[in-house]
Design an enzyme around this catalytic site. Structure first.
Site, PDB file in Angstrom:
ATOM      1  N   ARG A 130      32.862  22.105  44.773  1.00  9.96           N
ATOM      2  CA  ARG A 130      32.568  23.075  43.623  1.00  9.96           C
ATOM      3  C   ARG A 130      31.878  24.199  44.164  1.00  9.96           C
ATOM      4  O   ARG A 130      31.756  25.406  43.407  1.00  9.96           O
ATOM      5  CB  ARG A 130      31.914  22.432  42.155  1.00  9.96           C
ATOM      6  CG  ARG A 130      31.701  23.627  41.107  1.00  9.96           C
ATOM      7  CD  ARG A 130      31.517  22.953  39.675  1.00  9.96           C
ATOM      8  NE  ARG A 130      30.519  21.489  39.704  1.00  9.96           N
ATOM      9  CZ  ARG A 130      29.208  21.768  39.743  1.00  9.96           C
ATOM     10  NH1 ARG A 130      28.777  22.972  39.655  1.00  9.96           N
ATOM     11  NH2 ARG A 130      28.638  20.697  39.890  1.00  9.96           N
ATOM     12  N   ASP A 185      39.221  46.443  38.390  1.00 14.28           N
ATOM     13  CA  ASP A 185      40.310  45.307  38.555  1.00 14.28           C
ATOM     14  C   ASP A 185      41.371  45.961  39.369  1.00 14.28           C
ATOM     15  O   ASP A 185      42.097  46.954  39.139  1.00 14.28           O
ATOM     16  CB  ASP A 185      40.871  45.093  36.921  1.00 14.28           C
ATOM     17  CG  ASP A 185      41.845  44.006  36.995  1.00 14.28           C
ATOM     18  OD1 ASP A 185      42.482  43.766  38.393  1.00 14.28           O
ATOM     19  OD2 ASP A 185      42.146  43.193  35.997  1.00 14.28           O
ATOM     20  N   TYR A 195      43.704  45.340  30.775  1.00 17.32           N
ATOM     21  CA  TYR A 195      44.553  44.294  30.493  1.00 17.32           C
ATOM     22  C   TYR A 195      44.209  43.569  29.131  1.00 17.32           C
ATOM     23  O   TYR A 195      42.857  43.340  29.062  1.00 17.32           O
ATOM     24  CB  TYR A 195      44.280  43.382  31.756  1.00 17.32           C
ATOM     25  CG  TYR A 195      45.233  42.006  31.665  1.00 17.32           C
ATOM     26  CD1 TYR A 195      46.548  42.230  31.918  1.00 17.32           C
ATOM     27  CD2 TYR A 195      44.511  40.721  31.531  1.00 17.32           C
ATOM     28  CE1 TYR A 195      47.028  40.949  31.924  1.00 17.32           C
ATOM     29  CE2 TYR A 195      45.052  39.785  31.482  1.00 17.32           C
ATOM     30  CZ  TYR A 195      46.449  39.689  31.733  1.00 17.32           C
ATOM     31  OH  TYR A 195      47.307  38.493  31.712  1.00 17.32           O
ATOM     32  N   LYS A 201      48.865  37.713  41.303  1.00 21.22           N
ATOM     33  CA  LYS A 201      49.999  38.734  41.360  1.00 21.22           C
ATOM     34  C   LYS A 201      50.242  39.037  42.913  1.00 21.22           C
ATOM     35  O   LYS A 201      50.803  38.066  43.639  1.00 21.22           O
ATOM     36  CB  LYS A 201      49.704  39.964  40.504  1.00 21.22           C
ATOM     37  CG  LYS A 201      48.946  39.500  39.271  1.00 21.22           C
ATOM     38  CD  LYS A 201      49.855  39.094  38.385  1.00 21.22           C
ATOM     39  CE  LYS A 201      49.246  38.395  36.998  1.00 21.22           C
ATOM     40  NZ  LYS A 201      48.268  39.387  36.168  1.00 21.22           N
TER      41      LYS A 201
HETATM   42  C1  LIG Z   1      47.356  38.953  35.343  1.00 24.33           C
HETATM   43  C2  LIG Z   1      46.254  39.832  35.239  1.00 24.33           C
HETATM   44  C3  LIG Z   1      44.989  39.395  34.953  1.00 24.33           C
HETATM   45  C4  LIG Z   1      44.737  37.980  34.572  1.00 24.33           C
HETATM   46  O1  LIG Z   1      44.839  37.355  35.906  1.00 24.33           O
HETATM   47  P1  LIG Z   1      45.284  35.663  35.655  1.00 24.33           P
HETATM   48  O2  LIG Z   1      45.571  35.157  36.789  1.00 24.33           O
HETATM   49  O3  LIG Z   1      46.347  35.423  34.868  1.00 24.33           O
HETATM   50  O4  LIG Z   1      44.220  34.998  35.150  1.00 24.33           O
HETATM   51  C5  LIG Z   1      43.850  40.568  34.690  1.00 24.33           C
HETATM   52  N1  LIG Z   1      43.984  41.695  35.301  1.00 24.33           N
HETATM   53  C6  LIG Z   1      45.321  42.189  35.359  1.00 24.33           C
HETATM   54  C7  LIG Z   1      45.250  43.673  35.551  1.00 24.33           C
HETATM   55  C8  LIG Z   1      46.400  41.348  35.463  1.00 24.33           C
HETATM   56  O5  LIG Z   1      47.681  41.669  35.757  1.00 24.33           O
END
Ligand SMILES: *Cc1c(COP(=O)(O)O)cnc(C)c1O
Length: 410
Positions: A67, A197, A124, A222
């Site tokens: 962890r 982000d 988001y 992603k």
């Molecule tokens: C998908 C996404 C998230 C969240 O990510 P997860 O892996 O689904 O928890 C946050 N910010 C953006 C811009 C995203 O496309």
């Protein structure tokens, strides 16, 4: 990793320990894996308890409990750190999802009772809800702002005195491009943490830390992993935020598992190749859709009429792999047309994610922006006739053929 090596080279080699041995038990000898193995061990032992003591006390590098840290996870983190924090002052931490990473980044910015957060209006959806519901329940006030008007940003920051400002490199689904360098100048002057982000951008397009941001977060689900087969997140943080992120991850426990870390690291090696191809395909598809009689508007930073075309040229190395467009239909028929178009697709996959090797198509009004009121959706420019594409690495002519035949059928 040699700091002078170029981005593409780092993507392939960073985090790997080529030429350094592992040892098999019972006299099997040393071996030299070229890819970091999956260390599924939950606990790590040491030759003596004094070493354990020093490792737990942070006086000596090492592993004690998964962890806290794990070698496979560390290899992936080291690779992301080498791509996002080219200057080496930032540390990366992997999480079980992008949202777990976002939560840790916001908490590391000391968003606690009485603090204010400023969040880009186009954020988001789950990030906005996390701020309002979870941090809101703990006494944090979140105010939303237009991240694309630096004059307004400066005014908002001056009057709200936020502890953290949260934006995205490229917004969803209209693909607005934030001037991260300009934002960083403002947040620095007012002592707020700038959290970016970079999921849509990836370090291939932009390295926000180099532009002055304090913390970068990713949904590694992603582009970073890129193959649509894992859920993961990463925070890359400069001091003093790095220590806070590490401590929060230890205590909340949202760490990435070694199997997912291994897959994410594997995917990361081809990030530059995938991004190069996805950006090229997206540019071509955006240009071709722009001339199509059944498309009324196309959003992509490569296009002449995109509001942030100039900013994109300054802060991004290319224009990204996402494209959105509006179907040319009379008002009131938007949803029916969008559903008809999506159902007619044969090659493009109808799925609510992005950054995969496959081209993915979604209807933002009923997926990513479903929870918003129709009036808020309208204000953000997310109409019922809007389609978002995450362009993959297929041959662009095949993707375009599919889009064209579906455009004939809604
Ligand atoms: C998908 C996404 C998230 C969240 O990510 P997860 O892996 O689904 O928890 C946050 N910010 C953006 C811009 C995203 O496309």
């Amino acid at each position: 990793m040699n700091e002078n090596r170029r981005f593409d080279t780092r993507a392939v080699h960073a985090g790997e320990r080529h030429g350094r041995p592992d040892r098999t038990p019972d006299g099997g000898g040393d071996f030299y894996p070229i890819s970091t193995p999956i260390y599924a061990s939950t606990t790590f032992s040491h030759p003596d308890v004094q070493t354990t003591d020093r490792v737990l006390g942070g006086e000596e590098p090492g592993y004690s409990y998964a962890r806290y840290d794990n070698p496979t996870v560390r290899a992936f983190e080291s690779a992301v750190g080498a791509l996002e924090g080219l200057r080496g002052e930032a540390r990366a931490f992997a999480f079980g999802s992008g949202m777990a990473a976002t939560h840790a980044a916001l908490a590391a910015a000391e968003l606690a009772d009485g603090a204010t957060a400023l969040a880009a209006e186009q954020l988001y959806g789950s990030t906005a809800t996390l701020l309002v519901q979870v941090f809101g329940a703990n006494g944090v006030e979140t105010r939303f702002f237009d991240a694309y008007d630096l004059g307004e940003v400066e005014k908002k920051v001056a009057e709200s005195k936020p502890r953290a400002v949260m934006v995205e490199t490229i917004s969803n689904p209209l693909l607005r491009v934030a001037d991260v360098a300009g934002l960083a100048e403002i947040t620095r002057a007012f002592g707020a943490a700038l959290i970016v982000d970079n999921t849509f951008g990836t370090p291939y397009l932009q390295r926000p830390l180099d532009l002055g941001a304090d913390i970068v977060v990713h949904s590694a689900t992603k582009y970073l992993s890129g193959h649509g087969d894992i859920t993961a997140g990463v925070v890359v943080a400069k001091p003093p935020y790095d220590a806070a992120v590490e401590s929060i991850r230890k205590l909340v426990g949202g760490v990435l598992g070694p199997f997912e870390a291994w897959l994410a690291h594997r995917g990361l090696k081809t990030l530059p190749l995938r991004m190069e191809r996805q950006c090229k395909n997206a540019r071509e598809i955006a240009a071709r859709l722009s001339g199509h009689p059944r498309v009324s508007k196309v959003n992509h930073p490569s296009l002449e009429d995109h509001p942030d075309r100039k900013t994109a040229g300054r802060v991004l190395s290319d224009t990204g792999g996402l494209v959105s467009f509006e179907l040319a239909v009379e008002p009131g028929r938007g949803r029916e047309a969008a559903f008809g178009f999506l159902n007619a697709l044969d090659l493009c996959v109808k799925a609510p994610s992005l950054g995969d090797v496959y081209t993915l198509a979604i209807h933002p009004a009923t997926s990513s922006h479903r929870e918003l009121s129709p009036s808020r959706r309208e204000r953000l420019g997310v109409g019922e006739n809007l389609i978002r594409l995450s362009v993959g690495i297929e041959h662009p002519d095949d993707v375009m053929d599919d889009l064209e035949q579906a455009l004939d059928r809604f």
